[in-house]
Design a protein around this motif. Structure first.
Motif, PDB file in Angstrom:
ATOM      1  N   HIS A 113     -32.487 -64.119   0.023  1.00  0.00           N
ATOM      2  CA  HIS A 113     -33.363 -63.385   0.940  1.00  0.00           C
ATOM      3  C   HIS A 113     -33.936 -62.114   0.297  1.00  0.00           C
ATOM      4  O   HIS A 113     -35.125 -61.799   0.446  1.00  0.00           O
ATOM      5  CB  HIS A 113     -32.522 -63.025   2.173  1.00  0.00           C
ATOM      6  CG  HIS A 113     -33.205 -62.194   3.187  1.00  0.00           C
ATOM      7  ND1 HIS A 113     -33.980 -62.723   4.187  1.00  0.00           N
ATOM      8  CD2 HIS A 113     -33.219 -60.851   3.379  1.00  0.00           C
ATOM      9  CE1 HIS A 113     -34.449 -61.749   4.946  1.00  0.00           C
ATOM     10  NE2 HIS A 113     -34.007 -60.597   4.485  1.00  0.00           N
ATOM     11  N   HIS A 117     -37.857 -60.955  -0.521  1.00  0.00           N
ATOM     12  CA  HIS A 117     -38.569 -59.738  -0.092  1.00  0.00           C
ATOM     13  C   HIS A 117     -39.432 -59.174  -1.226  1.00  0.00           C
ATOM     14  O   HIS A 117     -40.487 -58.596  -0.982  1.00  0.00           O
ATOM     15  CB  HIS A 117     -37.567 -58.657   0.322  1.00  0.00           C
ATOM     16  CG  HIS A 117     -37.211 -58.672   1.779  1.00  0.00           C
ATOM     17  ND1 HIS A 117     -38.150 -58.649   2.774  1.00  0.00           N
ATOM     18  CD2 HIS A 117     -36.004 -58.681   2.402  1.00  0.00           C
ATOM     19  CE1 HIS A 117     -37.545 -58.646   3.960  1.00  0.00           C
ATOM     20  NE2 HIS A 117     -36.241 -58.672   3.764  1.00  0.00           N
ATOM     21  N   SER A 138     -34.383 -52.499   3.169  1.00  0.00           N
ATOM     22  CA  SER A 138     -34.315 -53.308   4.388  1.00  0.00           C
ATOM     23  C   SER A 138     -33.265 -52.731   5.328  1.00  0.00           C
ATOM     24  O   SER A 138     -32.775 -51.623   5.138  1.00  0.00           O
ATOM     25  CB  SER A 138     -33.983 -54.757   4.021  1.00  0.00           C
ATOM     26  OG  SER A 138     -32.654 -54.843   3.580  1.00  0.00           O
ATOM     27  N   ASP A 310     -38.822 -59.432   7.781  1.00  0.00           N
ATOM     28  CA  ASP A 310     -38.361 -60.788   7.484  1.00  0.00           C
ATOM     29  C   ASP A 310     -39.394 -61.861   7.843  1.00  0.00           C
ATOM     30  O   ASP A 310     -39.949 -61.845   8.940  1.00  0.00           O
ATOM     31  CB  ASP A 310     -37.057 -61.062   8.244  1.00  0.00           C
ATOM     32  CG  ASP A 310     -35.903 -60.256   7.674  1.00  0.00           C
ATOM     33  OD1 ASP A 310     -36.069 -59.655   6.592  1.00  0.00           O
ATOM     34  OD2 ASP A 310     -34.836 -60.241   8.311  1.00  0.00           O
TER      35      ASP A 310
HETATM   36 ZN    ZN Z   1     -34.855 -58.799   5.220  1.00  0.00          ZN
END
Ligand code: ZN
Ligand code: KG4
Length: 347
Positions: A113, A117, A138, A310
């Protein structure tokens, strides 16, 4: 434009999202958020998030396919967030991706993840120069990454030693009686406040801290300073200007984030800084980063705000990069990895 047609699924926290790319070209990015369901609890409730992912997955997938104008059978590969994130949330996306991959007989790519980003910027501004310094900010992470190759060579050169930047936004919002998530609200109201009204501390910027933590961050002292400020005002029965507190807090965050990112880029010989993660949507961070990179002669790459929070597009973009680089697929029996380190691009 050519390249693999990749469908990416993201479900690590409270957003169910499906993105579709062809190579580096973004074809669709559809997101369903369960954020309102968590707002009254002041943070994401894992059980609630998992159930919401389950309900949103197929409708979101259908919307993305319709938006891209493709049939499911046309995709070359399925990519999915394998970690880090909430276990119960990751499992929903991973199960959906495995089901699609096995029914369609397409390769499965379980991806990181955090790397997603950073990678998402490629669909807006092209491939990264080597090396590129990434500032990843984040809700759970705040890191400076030296990216030599987005598919295989990422080094962490700095990190937060306590709270993440997004976490600090969320906690300070709660202190000020503002709704969850705090980042977007503080961003909005800070525009009407004075960023110089209160001199909040800049974590790990004193000379003795810089020796050991030159590229690291700390936001817990800042959060405590805001709490003390609010408590003192209450005790003295003084009214505070919420907009001034928000603007001054935000200035302290943006100041250290940008200062250390520019220092790291110069130190590690990177002529480019890329922003990533939900906090990268922040207007003041984007503005101050623009000023400071221009002054330092560094190229700044800022993904559109909608691609900072996200989304599935980031997982699809990273999937296409991994495939183009020639890596084989993940096994169909990979597990979700809630603590997946940023140095591990693929599960
Ligand atoms: Zn994230
Ligand atoms: O990357 P992200 O969407 O999810 C995680 O991977 O954690 O980041 C969410 C975080 C939250 O803490 C939220 O308050 C923050 O990003 N955020 C912002 C803004 N939009 C989202 N923080 C500051 N300014 C914003 N505009």
């Amino acid at each position: 434009m050519s390249g693999p047609l990749v469908l990416g699924i993201e479900s690590s926290c409270d957003e169910t999202s499906v993105g579709i790319v062809r190579g580096t070209e973004l074809l669709a990015n559809q997101t369903a958020s369960s954020v309102e369901l968590h707002a009254r609890f002041g943070g994401v409730v894992p059980e609630v998030a998992s159930r919401a992912h389950l309900e949103a997955m197929i409708p979101t997938l259908e919307r993305a396919l319709a938006d891209a104008g493709i049939d499911l059978g046309e995709v070359d590969a399925i990519s999915v967030t394998a970690g880090p994130g909430l276990m119960g949330s990751l499992v929903v996306g991973l199960s959906a991706a495995k089901a699609l991959a096995s029914v369609l007989n397409k390769p499965l790519y379980g991806l990181n993840h955090l790397v997603g980003h950073v990678a998402v910027d490629i669909c807006e501004h092209g491939l990264f120069p080597r090396p590129t310094l990434a500032l990843l900010v984040s809700g759970g992470h705040t890191q400076l990454l030296l990216v030599n190759d987005i598919t295989s060579d990422i080094a962490e050169v700095g990190t937060t030693i306590d709270d993440a930047a997004g976490e600090a936004y969320d906690k300070v919002a709660r202190l000020l009686g503002l709704p969850y998530p705090g980042g977007p609200v503080i961003d909005r109201i800070a525009a009407g406040g004075d960023p110089r009204a209160i001199a909040f501390p800049r974590g790990l910027t004193a000379r003795h801290d810089l020796e050991k933590h030159r590229f690291d961050y700390s936001f817990s002292g800042l959060k405590t300073a805001v709490a003390r400020y609010v408590e003192r005002a209450e005790r003295d029965q003084q009214t505070i200007s919420v907009t001034d507190v928000a603007a001054s807090f935000q200035e302290a965050v943006a100041d250290v984030l940008t200062r250390k990112a520019v220092d790291a880029a110069q130190h590690f010989g990177s002529g480019t800084i890329v922003l990533g993660g939900g906090v990268a949507a922040n207007l003041r961070l984007r503005g101050l980063m623009t000023e400071r990179t221009q002054a330092a002669g560094i190229e700044l790459r800022r993904p559109s705000p909608g691609l900072c929070t996200d989304n599935g597009a980031m997982i699809a973009v990273l999937g296409a990069q991994v495939i183009t680089a020639g890596y084989g697929p993940s096994s169909l029996d990979i597990s979700a990895d809630p603590g997946m380190p940023v140095t591990k691009v693929m599960a």
